[in-house]
Design an enzyme around this catalytic site. Sequence first.
Site, mmCIF file in Angstrom:
data_model
loop_
_atom_site.group_PDB
_atom_site.id
_atom_site.type_symbol
_atom_site.label_atom_id
_atom_site.label_comp_id
_atom_site.label_asym_id
_atom_site.label_seq_id
_atom_site.Cartn_x
_atom_site.Cartn_y
_atom_site.Cartn_z
ATOM 1 N N GLU A 80 -61.065 45.920 29.416
ATOM 2 C CA GLU A 80 -61.698 45.399 27.839
ATOM 3 C C GLU A 80 -60.325 45.334 27.822
ATOM 4 O O GLU A 80 -59.087 45.641 27.608
ATOM 5 C CB GLU A 80 -62.023 46.882 26.778
ATOM 6 C CG GLU A 80 -62.063 47.008 25.413
ATOM 7 C CD GLU A 80 -62.039 48.579 24.450
ATOM 8 O OE1 GLU A 80 -61.436 49.030 25.025
ATOM 9 O OE2 GLU A 80 -62.712 48.098 23.350
ATOM 10 N N LYS A 179 -70.258 46.669 21.651
ATOM 11 C CA LYS A 179 -69.434 48.072 21.724
ATOM 12 C C LYS A 179 -69.927 48.809 20.451
ATOM 13 O O LYS A 179 -69.455 48.184 19.315
ATOM 14 C CB LYS A 179 -68.412 48.040 21.114
ATOM 15 C CG LYS A 179 -67.376 49.377 21.651
ATOM 16 C CD LYS A 179 -66.146 48.976 20.944
ATOM 17 C CE LYS A 179 -65.829 50.433 21.540
ATOM 18 N NZ LYS A 179 -63.510 50.383 21.758
ATOM 19 N N CYS A 212 -64.664 51.947 26.472
ATOM 20 C CA CYS A 212 -63.973 53.089 26.065
ATOM 21 C C CYS A 212 -65.050 54.071 25.825
ATOM 22 O O CYS A 212 -65.590 54.282 25.476
ATOM 23 C CB CYS A 212 -63.710 51.996 25.274
ATOM 24 S SG CYS A 212 -61.584 53.153 25.231
#
Length: 514
Positions: A80, A179, A212
Amino acid sequence: MIRSYFPKCVALFAFFVLSVGALDTFIGAVYEHAVVLPNSTETPVSKEEALLLMNKNIDVLEEAVKLAAKQGAHMIVTPEDGIYGWVFTRESIYPYLEDIPDPEVNWIPCRDPQRFGYTPVQVRLSCLAKDNSIYVVANIGDKKPCNASDPQCPPDGRYQYNTDVVFDSQGRLVARYHKQNLFMVENQFNAPKEPEIVTFNTTFGRFGIFTCFDILFHDPAVTLVKDFYVDTILFPTAWMNVLPHLSAIEFHSAWAMGMGVNFLASNTHYPSMRMTGSGIYAPNSARAFHYDMKTKEGKLLLSQLDSHPRHPVVVNWTSYASSVEALSTGNQEFKGIIFFDEYTFVELKGVMGNYTVCQKDLCCHLNYKMSEKRSDEVYALGAFDGLHTVEGRYYLQICTLVKCKTTDLNTCGDSVETASTRFEMFSLSGTFGTQYVFPEVLLSEIQLAPGEFQVSSDGRLFSLKPISGPVLTVTLFGRLYEKDRASNASSNLIEQALRIMLAVIISIVYSLRW
Ligand SMILES: *[C@@H]1O[C@H](CO)[C@@H](O)[C@H](O)[C@H]1NC(C)=O
Ligand SMILES: *[C@@H]1O[C@H](CO)[C@@H](O)[C@H](O)[C@H]1NC(C)=O
Ligand SMILES: *[C@@H]1O[C@H](CO)[C@@H](O)[C@H](O)[C@H]1NC(C)=O
Ligand SMILES: *[C@@H]1O[C@H](CO)[C@@H](O)[C@H](O)[C@H]1NC(C)=O
Ligand SMILES: *[C@@H]1O[C@H](CO)[C@@H](O)[C@H](O)[C@H]1NC(C)=O
Ligand SMILES: *[C@@H]1O[C@H](CO)[C@@H](O)[C@H](O)[C@H]1NC(C)=O
């Protein structure tokens, strides 16, 4: 004639793909990348300058892709923020963004570079995948215009997304994931209105992808495994390690084990912000991992994995613990803080023993034997049952054996990286109210212990042999997803103050440059 011939041909082709093309194993690669950061992130740079910086990073990633392909890898994951870094405003990230189409358009950017406007980053990533015959997973930024017909359209007239892309070994865009759970300082991006469930099939299993902070929440992470039966998770991350429970290699390998999937985690490498820790994890053990706070170098990891690793072993996480009596009486309980949460602890006094500690609905049991009871180290058994509300809101049930920072019990739960005490055996269990429990074992100097422990179907995390290194923590990290929203903790002023304080600290850390 032709009509009857055609389906046979399709059937034959399908048979060929299924029987000959399917692979029982594959080689996965992850690259921990020391990101080249832009010089200035407060004021927008030109598109040319942005591309120059992104190409510098892709130059480094290209070497990793070539090396991985040469060693037979089928797929490589990169981190990321690995192409432009992480400190931005909405305006200053803009020159780095490209319009990324829905993979349904069936596009090979390397073959057809003009089809969706100016998309040099997608073209280059696609060519890397195609020229090296390897799946390439990368994290870039997507922009989508919107207008007043959409009441949620931001004032600047566009959505900006933190986006993972996957190009197959022919360079085709096969996945695009925006995300969902943005971290506190990601103000440059929007979250999609609904969590996106992104999967794709290969001859070596079904893949799902998320990014994440997503790993702490139900959607899309748990849904991908539970309802879409993916075999392997792809996980680009920019993860700041937090001990004792949220160090990257520790938590990500625990999630793989708890969910029963392969997990390819690629972290950015930025030790001054505690970003390091990448790995290739199978459900039964870590296959490869990397943690390096000392050098500034990137690192490529490769490992073979089963294409379909799921074992139909269902763990009842409360079965054993609810069958045993409380094992210790008269031990002095005390309170301690782990990452802003207040735990109930008991000290482990002997070289071996059985202990129980409870908080609210959770009782934790530990049976252990140390090699020796050192006078210079203290271990404690802790329980936490409650809502964590600092950098995010998530309901936890945690049973944990921790090494205290010093022999002062007030330091139990503080971050500590080294230990000297070895354990001959341990068995940890708890009366969890959830089926989502992630088993963590972390050794001195942030090392994993692959193959040295296991989980039984009645919910015990136990050692298979004497542990090869001194122990920092043995933990059952449980998540009660359905309770996240059920509590009204936002009215609690102390928690609100903590949240603001942490947000300020993190923004300061983010905005400093090393
Ligand atoms: C940042 O600035 C340094 C020196 O001022 C220069 O050498 C370097 O190329 C710049 N980097 C980028 C990405 O613009
Ligand atoms: C507003 O955006 C939608 C798509 O998001 C588009 O179809 C429509 O034409 C736009 N309207 C105007 C006035 O630009
Ligand atoms: C993958 O294959 C399965 C059948 O094996 C199918 O149900 C699923 O829809 C496919 N997924 C994608 C994203 O093509
Ligand atoms: C798990 O075990 C407990 C205690 O033995 C039992 O009450 C419960 O029904 C079990 N849960 C499931 C889902 O089997
Ligand atoms: C702890 O409990 C287990 C199971 O109840 C028992 O087998 C063991 O002997 C006990 N160990 C100690 C040190 O008391
Ligand atoms: C949550 O807040 C609502 C109103 O804001 C209130 O009615 C409810 O009782 C609260 N629940 C708890 C558990 O405090």
